[in-house]
Design an enzyme around this catalytic site. Structure first.
Site, mmCIF file in Angstrom:
data_model
loop_
_atom_site.group_PDB
_atom_site.id
_atom_site.type_symbol
_atom_site.label_atom_id
_atom_site.label_comp_id
_atom_site.label_asym_id
_atom_site.label_seq_id
_atom_site.Cartn_x
_atom_site.Cartn_y
_atom_site.Cartn_z
ATOM 1 N N GLY A 12 0.280 115.942 50.580
ATOM 2 C CA GLY A 12 -0.182 116.733 51.715
ATOM 3 C C GLY A 12 0.699 117.892 52.124
ATOM 4 C CB SER A 13 3.284 119.991 50.485
ATOM 5 O OG SER A 13 2.639 120.598 49.395
ATOM 6 C CG ASN A 14 -1.244 123.024 49.359
ATOM 7 O OD1 ASN A 14 -1.088 124.240 49.472
ATOM 8 N ND2 ASN A 14 -0.960 122.366 48.248
ATOM 9 C CG LEU A 84 -6.135 114.298 43.432
ATOM 10 C CD1 LEU A 84 -5.036 113.442 42.820
ATOM 11 C CD2 LEU A 84 -6.000 115.739 42.975
ATOM 12 C CG ASN A 101 -10.386 122.596 44.620
ATOM 13 O OD1 ASN A 101 -9.658 121.795 45.224
ATOM 14 N ND2 ASN A 101 -10.352 122.706 43.293
ATOM 15 C CG HIS A 103 -7.294 123.904 39.379
ATOM 16 N ND1 HIS A 103 -7.641 122.573 39.246
ATOM 17 C CD2 HIS A 103 -6.715 124.249 38.203
ATOM 18 C CE1 HIS A 103 -7.303 122.146 38.048
ATOM 19 N NE2 HIS A 103 -6.746 123.146 37.392
ATOM 20 C CG ASP A 144 -11.453 122.232 38.416
ATOM 21 O OD1 ASP A 144 -11.311 122.206 39.656
ATOM 22 O OD2 ASP A 144 -10.787 121.545 37.640
ATOM 23 C CD GLU A 173 -0.930 124.539 45.094
ATOM 24 O OE1 GLU A 173 -1.792 124.314 44.241
ATOM 25 O OE2 GLU A 173 -0.283 123.631 45.654
HETATM 26 C C1 GAR Z 1 -1.654 120.859 44.735
HETATM 27 O O1 GAR Z 1 -0.800 121.446 43.794
HETATM 28 C C2 GAR Z 1 -3.105 121.187 44.421
HETATM 29 O O2 GAR Z 1 -3.265 122.447 43.816
HETATM 30 C C3 GAR Z 1 -3.475 120.093 43.471
HETATM 31 O O3 GAR Z 1 -2.860 118.934 43.995
HETATM 32 C C4 GAR Z 1 -1.609 119.334 44.596
HETATM 33 C C5 GAR Z 1 -1.492 118.636 45.941
HETATM 34 O O4 GAR Z 1 -0.225 118.853 46.507
HETATM 35 N N1 GAR Z 1 -4.901 119.974 43.385
HETATM 36 C C6 GAR Z 1 -5.526 119.612 42.279
HETATM 37 O O5 GAR Z 1 -4.946 119.306 41.245
HETATM 38 C C7 GAR Z 1 -7.064 119.596 42.364
HETATM 39 N N2 GAR Z 1 -7.650 119.539 41.059
HETATM 40 P P1 GAR Z 1 0.047 118.515 48.035
HETATM 41 O O6 GAR Z 1 -0.511 117.115 48.296
HETATM 42 O O7 GAR Z 1 1.517 118.566 48.209
HETATM 43 O O8 GAR Z 1 -0.671 119.540 48.876
#
Ligand code: GAR
Length: 189
Positions: A12-14, A84, A101, A103, A144, A173
């Site tokens: 969940g950093s995003n 995911l 989304n 990616h 995707d 991101e």
């Molecule tokens: C992120 O890098 C995102 O782009 C990826 O999961 C990571 C989650 O990081 N998403 C995918 O791979 C979707 N196909 P986070 O939990 O630290 O935000």
């Protein structure tokens, strides 16, 4: 007030970054964080920021329960931030052009089933790519494959491990995802 609903499965950093970015914005609110993973660290992060959370299983996602919860919140934008699972067609059809989304690679390369999170970065390292990046795109019924909104690239020639690649991708991101969301919600700003 524009409402954002976040979906996430992991650290969940995003999500945290997006919540913080809009914290003092009176025109945009993060109204919920929905997750398929009861163990996900993202749930604690949302709770620290007093954002309501919902955990659901696959049947609840695919058989209308999650759609009903989304409809209650009436979001202007649904943001998959490290989510995911595939969004069911029913939800995609109810929210056309309202689901985006992120990616962690330059689609159409390194997309599709099994290509998420660290799997992507490991494959990119094995393939000795010189650059990678991010793709922010609309979600349609094909995994995707929705229309691209933004791509950004980063050089990874100095990276020796998938974790180093992941760190560079996360930097992109965190810089670009909230800005793209803001732009979609307020196209004139
Ligand atoms: C992120 O890098 C995102 O782009 C990826 O999961 C990571 C989650 O990081 N998403 C995918 O791979 C979707 N196909 P986070 O939990 O630290 O935000």
């Amino acid at each position: 007030m524009k409402k954002i609903l976040l979906f996430a499965s992991g650290a969940g950093s995003n999500v945290e970054n997006i919540i913080q970015y809009f914290k003092n914005n009176n025109e945009v609110a993060v109204v919920g964080v929905f997750s398929n993973n009861p163990e996900a660290k993202v749930l604690e992060k949302a709770q620290v920021h007093h954002v309501p959370t919902l955990v659901f299983n696959r049947a609840e996602l695919n058989e209308g329960f999650v759609l009903a919860k989304i409809n209650e919140l009436q979001p202007d934008l649904i943001v998959l931030a490290g989510f995911l699972w595939k969004m069911p067609e029913e939800i995609v059809h109810h929210y056309p052009n309202k689901i985006i989304n992120i990616h962690p690679a330059l689609l159409p390369k390194y997309g599709g089933k099994g290509m998420y999170g660290m799997n992507v970065h490991k494959t990119i390292l094995e393939n000795k790519e010189h650059e990678t990046g991010i793709t922010i795109h609309y979600v349609n019924e094909h995994y995707d494959e929705g229309e691209f909104i933004l791509q950004q690239t980063v050089n990874i020639e100095s990276c020796q491990t998938p974790e180093e690649i992941a760190a560079k991708v996360h930097e992109l991101e965190h810089e670009f995802f909230p800005k793209v969301i803001e732009q979609i919600l307020n196209p004139k700003s």
